[in-house]
Design a protein around this motif. Structure first.
Motif, PDB file in Angstrom:
ATOM      1  N   VAL A  94      27.314   1.184  -9.880  1.00 29.16           N
ATOM      2  CA  VAL A  94      25.892   0.859  -9.823  1.00 29.16           C
ATOM      3  C   VAL A  94      25.175   1.923  -8.993  1.00 29.16           C
ATOM      4  O   VAL A  94      25.631   2.281  -7.907  1.00 29.16           O
ATOM      5  N   GLN A  95      24.078   2.395  -9.543  1.00 29.20           N
ATOM      6  CA  GLN A  95      23.261   3.354  -8.793  1.00 29.20           C
ATOM      7  C   GLN A  95      21.809   2.908  -8.810  1.00 29.20           C
ATOM      8  O   GLN A  95      21.282   2.534  -9.869  1.00 29.20           O
ATOM      9  N   LEU A  96      21.198   2.954  -7.649  1.00 26.76           N
ATOM     10  CA  LEU A  96      19.783   2.653  -7.513  1.00 26.76           C
ATOM     11  C   LEU A  96      19.113   3.879  -6.933  1.00 26.76           C
ATOM     12  O   LEU A  96      19.585   4.433  -5.931  1.00 26.76           O
ATOM     13  N   GLN A  97      18.045   4.289  -7.559  1.00 27.07           N
ATOM     14  CA  GLN A  97      17.350   5.475  -7.078  1.00 27.07           C
ATOM     15  C   GLN A  97      15.879   5.151  -6.886  1.00 27.07           C
ATOM     16  O   GLN A  97      15.164   4.912  -7.867  1.00 27.07           O
ATOM     17  N   ALA A  98      15.459   5.165  -5.641  1.00 27.84           N
ATOM     18  CA  ALA A  98      14.066   4.896  -5.305  1.00 27.84           C
ATOM     19  C   ALA A  98      13.286   6.194  -5.276  1.00 27.84           C
ATOM     20  O   ALA A  98      13.795   7.238  -4.849  1.00 27.84           O
ATOM     21  N   SER A  99      12.047   6.122  -5.728  1.00 29.73           N
ATOM     22  CA  SER A  99      11.182   7.293  -5.736  1.00 29.73           C
ATOM     23  C   SER A  99       9.736   6.851  -5.630  1.00 29.73           C
ATOM     24  O   SER A  99       9.423   5.665  -5.737  1.00 29.73           O
ATOM     25  N   GLY A 100       8.846   7.833  -5.438  1.00 35.72           N
ATOM     26  CA  GLY A 100       7.421   7.536  -5.421  1.00 35.72           C
ATOM     27  C   GLY A 100       6.781   7.547  -4.049  1.00 35.72           C
ATOM     28  O   GLY A 100       5.573   7.347  -3.936  1.00 35.72           O
ATOM     29  N   GLY A 101       7.564   7.747  -3.017  1.00 35.20           N
ATOM     30  CA  GLY A 101       7.006   7.777  -1.685  1.00 35.20           C
ATOM     31  C   GLY A 101       6.128   8.997  -1.465  1.00 35.20           C
ATOM     32  O   GLY A 101       6.118   9.934  -2.276  1.00 35.20           O
ATOM     33  N   GLY A 102       5.388   8.985  -0.367  1.00 37.37           N
ATOM     34  CA  GLY A 102       4.525  10.104  -0.050  1.00 37.37           C
ATOM     35  C   GLY A 102       3.576   9.779   1.070  1.00 37.37           C
ATOM     36  O   GLY A 102       3.744   8.778   1.777  1.00 37.37           O
ATOM     37  N   LEU A 103       2.594  10.627   1.216  1.00 34.37           N
ATOM     38  CA  LEU A 103       1.573  10.472   2.258  1.00 34.37           C
ATOM     39  C   LEU A 103       0.303   9.919   1.629  1.00 34.37           C
ATOM     40  O   LEU A 103      -0.170  10.435   0.607  1.00 34.37           O
ATOM     41  N   VAL A 104      -0.235   8.867   2.227  1.00 35.77           N
ATOM     42  CA  VAL A 104      -1.445   8.245   1.701  1.00 35.77           C
ATOM     43  C   VAL A 104      -2.313   7.818   2.871  1.00 35.77           C
ATOM     44  O   VAL A 104      -1.802   7.497   3.951  1.00 35.77           O
ATOM     45  N   GLN A 105      -3.608   7.814   2.656  1.00 32.54           N
ATOM     46  CA  GLN A 105      -4.517   7.373   3.712  1.00 32.54           C
ATOM     47  C   GLN A 105      -4.560   5.853   3.780  1.00 32.54           C
ATOM     48  O   GLN A 105      -4.319   5.164   2.774  1.00 32.54           O
ATOM     49  N   ALA A 106      -4.896   5.349   4.935  1.00 29.11           N
ATOM     50  CA  ALA A 106      -5.050   3.908   5.096  1.00 29.11           C
ATOM     51  C   ALA A 106      -6.067   3.377   4.086  1.00 29.11           C
ATOM     52  O   ALA A 106      -7.104   4.001   3.852  1.00 29.11           O
ATOM     53  N   GLY A 107      -5.738   2.259   3.509  1.00 28.74           N
ATOM     54  CA  GLY A 107      -6.578   1.679   2.470  1.00 28.74           C
ATOM     55  C   GLY A 107      -6.207   2.119   1.077  1.00 28.74           C
ATOM     56  O   GLY A 107      -6.692   1.551   0.085  1.00 28.74           O
ATOM     57  N   GLY A 108      -5.361   3.109   0.978  1.00 29.52           N
ATOM     58  CA  GLY A 108      -4.959   3.625  -0.313  1.00 29.52           C
ATOM     59  C   GLY A 108      -3.831   2.835  -0.943  1.00 29.52           C
ATOM     60  O   GLY A 108      -3.386   1.809  -0.418  1.00 29.52           O
ATOM     61  N   SER A 109      -3.373   3.335  -2.085  1.00 31.78           N
ATOM     62  CA  SER A 109      -2.331   2.662  -2.850  1.00 31.78           C
ATOM     63  C   SER A 109      -1.204   3.625  -3.194  1.00 31.78           C
ATOM     64  O   SER A 109      -1.414   4.842  -3.258  1.00 31.78           O
ATOM     65  N   LEU A 110      -0.065   3.048  -3.449  1.00 32.30           N
ATOM     66  CA  LEU A 110       1.101   3.834  -3.828  1.00 32.30           C
ATOM     67  C   LEU A 110       2.016   2.928  -4.630  1.00 32.30           C
ATOM     68  O   LEU A 110       2.107   1.718  -4.335  1.00 32.30           O
ATOM     69  N   THR A 111       2.674   3.494  -5.617  1.00 34.22           N
ATOM     70  CA  THR A 111       3.632   2.717  -6.401  1.00 34.22           C
ATOM     71  C   THR A 111       5.007   3.352  -6.285  1.00 34.22           C
ATOM     72  O   THR A 111       5.174   4.545  -6.571  1.00 34.22           O
ATOM     73  N   LEU A 112       5.958   2.581  -5.853  1.00 38.15           N
ATOM     74  CA  LEU A 112       7.338   3.027  -5.770  1.00 38.15           C
ATOM     75  C   LEU A 112       8.104   2.560  -7.001  1.00 38.15           C
ATOM     76  O   LEU A 112       7.802   1.509  -7.570  1.00 38.15           O
ATOM     77  N   SER A 113       9.107   3.333  -7.368  1.00 42.69           N
ATOM     78  CA  SER A 113       9.965   2.981  -8.494  1.00 42.69           C
ATOM     79  C   SER A 113      11.409   2.926  -8.029  1.00 42.69           C
ATOM     80  O   SER A 113      11.810   3.680  -7.146  1.00 42.69           O
ATOM     81  N   CYS A 114      12.157   2.051  -8.644  1.00 44.41           N
ATOM     82  CA  CYS A 114      13.588   1.960  -8.392  1.00 44.41           C
ATOM     83  C   CYS A 114      14.285   1.939  -9.740  1.00 44.41           C
ATOM     84  O   CYS A 114      14.220   0.945 -10.472  1.00 44.41           O
ATOM     85  N   SER A 115      14.944   3.031 -10.056  1.00 43.16           N
ATOM     86  CA  SER A 115      15.669   3.136 -11.314  1.00 43.16           C
ATOM     87  C   SER A 115      17.089   2.646 -11.104  1.00 43.16           C
ATOM     88  O   SER A 115      17.782   3.108 -10.189  1.00 43.16           O
ATOM     89  N   ALA A 116      17.515   1.713 -11.942  1.00 41.12           N
ATOM     90  CA  ALA A 116      18.831   1.104 -11.787  1.00 41.12           C
ATOM     91  C   ALA A 116      19.729   1.466 -12.953  1.00 41.12           C
ATOM     92  O   ALA A 116      19.312   1.419 -14.107  1.00 41.12           O
ATOM     93  N   SER A 117      20.952   1.816 -12.648  1.00 41.53           N
ATOM     94  CA  SER A 117      21.927   2.075 -13.693  1.00 41.53           C
ATOM     95  C   SER A 117      23.248   1.411 -13.316  1.00 41.53           C
ATOM     96  O   SER A 117      23.570   1.281 -12.138  1.00 41.53           O
ATOM     97  N   GLY A 118      23.977   0.980 -14.322  1.00 40.09           N
ATOM     98  CA  GLY A 118      25.284   0.389 -14.071  1.00 40.09           C
ATOM     99  C   GLY A 118      25.268  -1.084 -13.768  1.00 40.09           C
ATOM    100  O   GLY A 118      26.324  -1.672 -13.521  1.00 40.09           O
TER     101      GLY A 118
END
Length: 123
Positions: free
Chosen positions: A1-25
């Motif tokens: 089983v592998q889980l790979q998280a992505s989508g992080g970064g720098l954002v200003q307060a009040g902003g939005s961000l979407t993270l992804s977790c790709s799963a295999s196995g």
């Protein structure tokens, strides 16, 4: 089983961000997928979770109404939509998969972990 998280970064307060977790196995759809975060010098804490088969979700009060977890079965991917971000949301975010029934905020309940993606919210 592998889980790979992505989508992080720098954002200003009040902003939005979407993270992804790709799963295999994952051999069954009956996993509970959790999102956790860990800020420097703090314990890892649960922020959202979803039962892959049913789509049932769970959130702690600290993020309820701001974070939304979802999954795309066709892409074997779980998402964490984060809105109205605050500086205190700054942390490394991890996805995890648990085979047990129900759900848990406890890190030890989960069987598999991704590598984490860093989120920084500036004030």
């Amino acid at each position: 089983v592998q889980l790979q998280a992505s989508g992080g970064g720098l954002v200003q307060a009040g902003g939005s961000l979407t993270l992804s977790c790709s799963a295999s196995g994952l051999t069954s759809s009956n996993y509970y997928m959790g999102w956790f975060r860990q800020a420097p010098d703090k314990e890892r804490e649960f922020v959202a979770g979803i039962r892959w088969s049913s789509g049932n979700t769970g959130y702690p009060d600290s993020v309820k109404g701001r974070f939304t977890v979802s999954r795309d079965n066709a892409k074997n991917t779980v998402y964490l939509q984060m809105n109205s971000l605050k500086p205190e949301d700054t942390a490394v975010y991890y996805c995890a998969a648990g085979r047990g029934r129900g759900m848990s905020y406890y890190t030890g309940w989960y069987d598999y972990w991704g590598q984490g993606t860093e989120v920084t919210v500036s004030s």
